[in-house]
Design an enzyme around this catalytic site. Structure first.
Site, short mmCIF file in Angstrom:
data_model
loop_
_atom_site.label_atom_id
_atom_site.label_comp_id
_atom_site.label_asym_id
_atom_site.label_seq_id
_atom_site.Cartn_x
_atom_site.Cartn_y
_atom_site.Cartn_z
N LYS A 42 0.85 -1.20 0.00
CA LYS A 42 0.00 0.00 0.00
C LYS A 42 0.88 1.24 0.00
O LYS A 42 1.91 1.28 0.69
CB LYS A 42 -0.90 -0.04 1.24
N SER A 94 -9.60 1.78 3.12
CA SER A 94 -8.73 2.51 2.22
C SER A 94 -7.71 1.65 1.48
O SER A 94 -7.13 2.09 0.51
CB SER A 94 -7.99 3.60 3.00
N SER A 135 -9.57 -0.47 7.40
CA SER A 135 -9.05 -0.29 6.05
C SER A 135 -8.37 -1.50 5.43
O SER A 135 -8.06 -1.49 4.24
CB SER A 135 -8.08 0.90 6.03
#
Lengths: 466, 466
Positions: free
Chosen positions: A70, A145, A169
């Site tokens: 990420k 996210s 997330s």
């Protein structure tokens, strides 16, 4: 070739049924096919360079296998943008402890995945560089996210990925994309190199195609790190050892607050199927109540936003961020931030700034901290009676892009992931079946540092619900 | 109209590394931005780790002041934007400081005065702005250097007293080996609050920031007191404002009014765990404490027979105090050693280090005390030893011994009597003080190499007709 998971790829390499080069080729073949639609990656390694890097790691335990990371986790090979215009060209001079440990174990970073700007959001629509789409239905969001990580794994573009979970997330996008997402106990995995959103809640966790892979990656990234003062003093542990599909004798609590009628008949029927499966596997379903659940959302948004308002103050246009030249330094800072941050980030900075303001501190931030303590106590009491807690990861399967324009309705998609985050507990989302033909996640929550138990239970349910 | 003053003093601690990272802390004269790392630069993903040594040095101060060390204290974030503050917040201790209470007793014009301490806490320093023709540059070397802030109660009653308190505090800090506490180098910085009370009613206080010399403290407070008195005598109100001080022009500079006061939105830093100082740690710090100056003073007066003003002069600088201690222990008359260190050696002592090894001064004093050389000879040798960097034993062996020979002394005395008939006449007329003059003349002729007692005796014998 059906998409491999990490453990299968590892075995295939060990048994020489596949070459590392063939695995990388296959990942890039899928990427070239799916990525134009899915757009999971913000940056991607060059295939041949990645192969060269990978083959140099062949002798290590993870044999040069690639992993996606990420883009709010610092890497030295790629920029770390946090999907923000402010950090569009930022490259970290150091790498996150979790990444360093993966590399030391023989993994190579395949690329950086998309996210909601600074991990603020639940759909990956808040990325300054465009949304990621759900591989199951490109009209739908992958969740967020860590939407890029979840989508990359779900699409077969990556064997596994790292994400970050502040209020859900990792788990919510895993649920919406039909993969496994693990949020470890707060402090089990070092936050060093994870760009802070809400420091007291932020965790790094794996997104994988299987529970076994989650256990494998957790074994590599977990353990004390002297660079993170909030890192727990626990020795490294191999979570794949002792990993057995086992629910026998376990009491699994189902909070009534996690299955409100509003979820609709299809979801409720699926939850009942889970209950039946649990009983079939020798577990016991215990209906219980966590009445403070309704206060978790406001508590979370006050604490997380307050911390974010300070954590994001460093993006001021002075050093490494985007700068808007202006008359006077105050104006330069204001204009750089005005142009650089997206709407959701600004909303949360404003909320957090307000919550900490003189005269409001006790009423908002102070009160939220007290409620947070109560929520943690409520979980601790529940774990006197049950071994694990379960329920849906998210109230709905993947929703359509643009569907949740109202921030409050978006915040509600984290309703079930936020309470355990506030309490610092480990939780995992696994594929739990289909709703509306889309993946729907089952969440298991355990007491602090119960990852071994959590993973074994998840493995049992993963096999039974497949 | 009485003056009421309280001080906030920032002291740079003598740690090897910074408060939250392992960068070197001795930034003085280092090239700009050479002592930085991701942590003190506040780069995304970097995290602070507390320097134990800084805590221990601050604890020394707390213990010496008799403050109550808090078993659990906490670090808070103080939020404000400024280009020299890379995180957009300063890590400090606000809600629960390291220690509370305590006091410092010092002498003002021979009177003992005691000033209470409100609290003592740790915090990190900011960087430095350097204004050039090309624009403003930032040097982050100082960023993260550990400071202890000492806040006094408003117990000071005059600018002069404030200055003397600060001197006494500096002496203490130096003796505790916690800081070099040089105001010119910014190692000791002072902010002051001052109000003028009318008929016992407390007045409105104004703040003066960044007082960087003892003179500045006294002069700025005098100016602020005069300013407030002038306002009050005109029947005007004193506004709650913050001033700076122009040291060159000796003028108060208005920095901000009450309306412009910052809301720093303090909240606990979630990157750091509570600081626990248990009894065992505190005992270890106590055991390693250097002797505080007041204890040393009492011991010297008791054991060495010094008078308080000698002791105080020796205690200003701990290096000098240690030096004196070493010399005093090795000579038969410790009180005489004080004179040698303060007066004779003092004139050459301009730097930080002693101008002469202690063993050399001991040899010199012993030679005088044992009558092997005279005091004037000793002064000559001292000068040579310091300026030409020659060892005292070498110079002693090269120096001729004292003239003790009766014949030689008699010849010398006769010559002096011949050359000074007026003094001889005076003496014989009963003005015996003329003898001193004659001894002086004789000593000069002997270039100091004569024993003055014996010379006086010989002269006296000759004068009385012998």
């Amino acid at each position: 070739m059906t998409p491999l998971d990490l453990s299968e790829a590892l075995r295939a390499l060990e048994e020489k049924r596949l070459s590392l080069s063939a695995i990388v080729d296959e990942l890039f073949r899928v990427i070239s096919e799916r990525e134009p639609t899915v757009r999971a990656f913000l940056t991607l390694a060059d295939k041949e360079e990645l192969k060269a890097q990978a083959s140099a790691q062949k002798e290590k335990p993870l044999r040069g296998l690639p992993i996606a990371v990420k883009d709010n986790i610092c890497t030295v090979e790629f920029p770390t943008t946090c999907a923000s215009k402010l950090l569009e060209r930022y490259r970290s001079p150091f790498e996150a402890t979790a990444v360093a440990r993966l590399k030391a174990a023989g993994m190579v970073v395949q690329g950086k995945t998309n996210l909601d700007e600074f991990a603020m959001g639940s759909s990956t629509e808040n990325s300054a560089f465009g949304p990621t789409r759900n591989p199951w239905d490109p009209e739908r969001v992958p969740g967020g996210s860590s939407g890029g990580s979840a989508a990359a794994v779900a699409a077969g573009e990556a064997l596994a990925a790292l994400g970050s979970d502040t209020g859900g997330s990792v788990r919510q996008p895993a649920a919406l994309c039909g993969v496994v997402g693990l949020r470890p106990t707060y402090g089990l995995v070092s936050r060093y190199g994870l760009v802070a959103f809400a420091s007291s809640l932020d965790t790094i966790g794996p997104l994988t195609r299987s529970v076994r892979d989650a256990a494998l990656l957790l074994s590599v990234i977990a353990g004390h790190d002297p660079k993170d003062s909030t890192s727990l003093p626990v020795p490294p542990q191999d979570y794949t050892q002792g990993l057995r599909p086992s629910l026998a004798g376990l009491r699994l609590g189902l909070p009534v607050e996690y299955v409100p009628k509003e979820l609709g008949p299809e979801v409720l029927a699926l939850v009942e199927r889970w209950c039946a499966t649990i009983e079939e596997l020798g577990g016991q379903v215990v209906r219980l109540s966590l009445p403070l659940t309704e206060y978790a959302l406001p508590t979370y948004y006050l604490i997380a936003s307050a911390e974010a308002s300070a954590n994001l103050a460093r993006y001021d246009g002075v050093r490494y961020t985007l700068r808007v030249p202006a008359e006077g330094v105050g104006e330069m800072i204001a204009q750089s931030r005005a142009l650089g941050f997206g709407r959701e980030v600004k909303r949360r900075i404003a909320l957090g700034t307000f919550a900490l303001s003189a005269g409001y501190y006790d009423q908002y931030y102070g009160k939220a901290q007290r409620v947070r303590t109560l929520i943690a106590q409520e979980f601790a009491e529940a774990f006197q009676r049950v071994d694990l807690i379960f329920g849906p990861t998210s109230p709905t399967p993947a929703f359509r892009l643009g569907e949740k324009a109202d921030p409050l309705s978006m915040y509600l998609s984290d309703l079930f992931t936020i309470p355990s985050a506030l309490a610092g507990l480990p939780a995992i989302s696994i594929p739990g079946g289909r709703v509306d033909g889309l993946p729907f996640g089952l969440q298991l929550i355990g007491p602090r540092l119960s990852e071994a138990r959590l993973l074994s239970a998840a493995l049992a349910l993963e096999e039974a619900l497949r | 109209m009485d003056v009421v003053i309280g001080l906030e003093i920032h002291v740079q601690l003598l740690t090897r590394t910074k408060l939250f990272c392992s960068c070197r802390a001795d930034y003085f004269a280092a090239p700009p931005n050479t002592l930085t790392c991701p942590v003190c630069l506040g780069l995304p993903g970097a995290l602070p780790v507390l320097n134990k040594k800084a805590v221990e040095l601050a604890l020394r101060v707390a213990l010496a002041l008799g403050a109550e060390v808090q078993e659990v204290s906490q670090f808070d974030r103080k939020n404000y934007f400024y280009p020299d503050l890379p995180k957009g917040y300063q890590i400090t201790q606000r809600a629960v400081p390291l220690a509370r209470g305590g006091a410092l007793t010092f002498r003002l014009a021979g009177q003992e005065r005691t000033v209470r301490v409100r609290e003592l806490h740790l915090e990190e320093d900011a960087g430095k702005l350097i204004h050039t023709e090309r624009g403003t540059l930032i040097d982050f070397n100082r960023c993260g250097v550990p400071l202890v802030e000492i806040v006094t109660e408003p117990d000071l009653r005059s600018p002069q007293e404030a200055r003397e308190f600060l001197r006494a505090l500096r002496t203490l800090l130096r003796h505790l080996r916690v800081s070099t506490a040089d105001m010119e180098k910014g190692e000791l910085r002072c902010d002051a609050n001052i109000s003028v009370s009318v008929d016992g009613r407390p007045g409105t206080k104004t703040e003066i920031k960044n007082l960087n010399s003892f003179k500045a403290v006294e002069r700025a407070l005098q100016a602020a007191a005069e300013h407030q008195r002038a306002l009050l005598s005109r029947g005007e109100r004193v506004e709650q404002v913050t001033f700076g001080w122009d040291e060159g022009r000796e003028e108060l500079l208005l920095q901000r009014t009450k309306e412009e006061a910052h809301d720093y939105r303090y909240f606990p830093d979630p990157d750091l765990v509570p600081l626990v100082v248990d009894a065992m740690w505190l005992a270890q710090v106590q055991a390693a404490m250097p002797e505080p100056p007041w204890e040393r003073e009492a011991r010297w007066i008791r054991a060495f027979g010094l008078n308080p003003s000698e002791a105080e002069a020796l205690l200003v600088d701990p290096v000098r105090a240690d030096y004196f201690e070493e010399v005093a222990r090795a000579v038969p008359n410790p009180k005489a050693a004080a004179g040698w260190v303060l007066a004779e050696l003092g004139q050459y002592w301009t730097g930080d280090e002693p101008p002469l090894p202690a063993a050399d001064l001991v040899a010199l004093i012993r030679a005088v005390e044992e009558g092997r050389i005279t005091r004037p000879q000793a002064k000559e040798i001292l000068e040579k030893a310091v300026l030409e960097r020659t060892s005292v034993p070498v110079l002693l062996s090269a120096a001729g011994g004292v003239v003790r020979d009766e014949e030689a002394l008699r010849a010398l005395a006769e010559e002096v009597l011949r050359e000074n008939p007026q003094a001889v006449a005076d003496y014989r007329a009963g003005r015996t003080q003329a003898l001193g003059f004659l001894v002086g003349q004789a000593l000069r002729k002997a270039q100091g190499r004569a024993d003055p007692k014996r010379l006086a005796h010989v002269l006296q014998t000759l004068l009385s007709g012998g």
